[in-house]
Design an enzyme around this catalytic site. Structure first.
Site, PDB file in Angstrom:
ATOM      1  N   CYS A 122      32.529  15.272 -31.351  1.00 44.26           N
ATOM      2  CA  CYS A 122      31.571  14.202 -32.167  1.00 44.26           C
ATOM      3  C   CYS A 122      31.483  12.750 -31.288  1.00 44.26           C
ATOM      4  CB  CYS A 122      32.025  13.921 -33.586  1.00 44.26           C
ATOM      5  SG  CYS A 122      30.956  12.822 -34.386  1.00 44.26           S
ATOM      6  N   CYS A 160      31.448   9.771 -33.322  1.00 44.35           N
ATOM      7  CA  CYS A 160      32.962   9.798 -33.848  1.00 44.35           C
ATOM      8  C   CYS A 160      33.593   8.568 -32.831  1.00 44.35           C
ATOM      9  CB  CYS A 160      33.744  10.842 -34.112  1.00 44.35           C
ATOM     10  SG  CYS A 160      33.151  11.970 -35.490  1.00 44.35           S
TER      11      CYS A 160
END
Length: 84
Positions: free
Chosen positions: A6, A9
């Site tokens: 991600c 993230c």
């Protein structure tokens, strides 16, 4: 919840580490790899369908709020203050 692949993230990680230090002793930060099959039960329990996914849980163990995606610092701090 996060996933190793991600991008958002990883972009949010430095801010989250700073907030974790700032709220140390007052708010527990728990990092869960949503892509890991071992965490499938938690992913289901919190209805995680995208990452990053932030669940704000009260001391009484109630889910108060969920934020998903690249959350601005101001919004994240507002949600953290509600837990205090």
């Amino acid at each position: 919840f996060y996933a190793p692949w991600c991008v958002e993230c990883r972009e949010m990680a430095p801010m989250m580490y700073r907030l974790e230090k700032e709220y140390a002793g007052r708010v527990n930060f728990v990092l869960v790899d949503g892509a890991d099959p071992k965490n499938e039960q938690l992913v289901s329990l919190f209805s995680v369908d995208g990452v990053p996914h932030f669940g704000f849980i009260s001391a009484e163990r109630k889910l108060l709020q969920t934020l998903i995606g690249n959350v601005p610092r101001q919004a994240m701090e507002a949600s953290l203050r509600r837990l205090l």
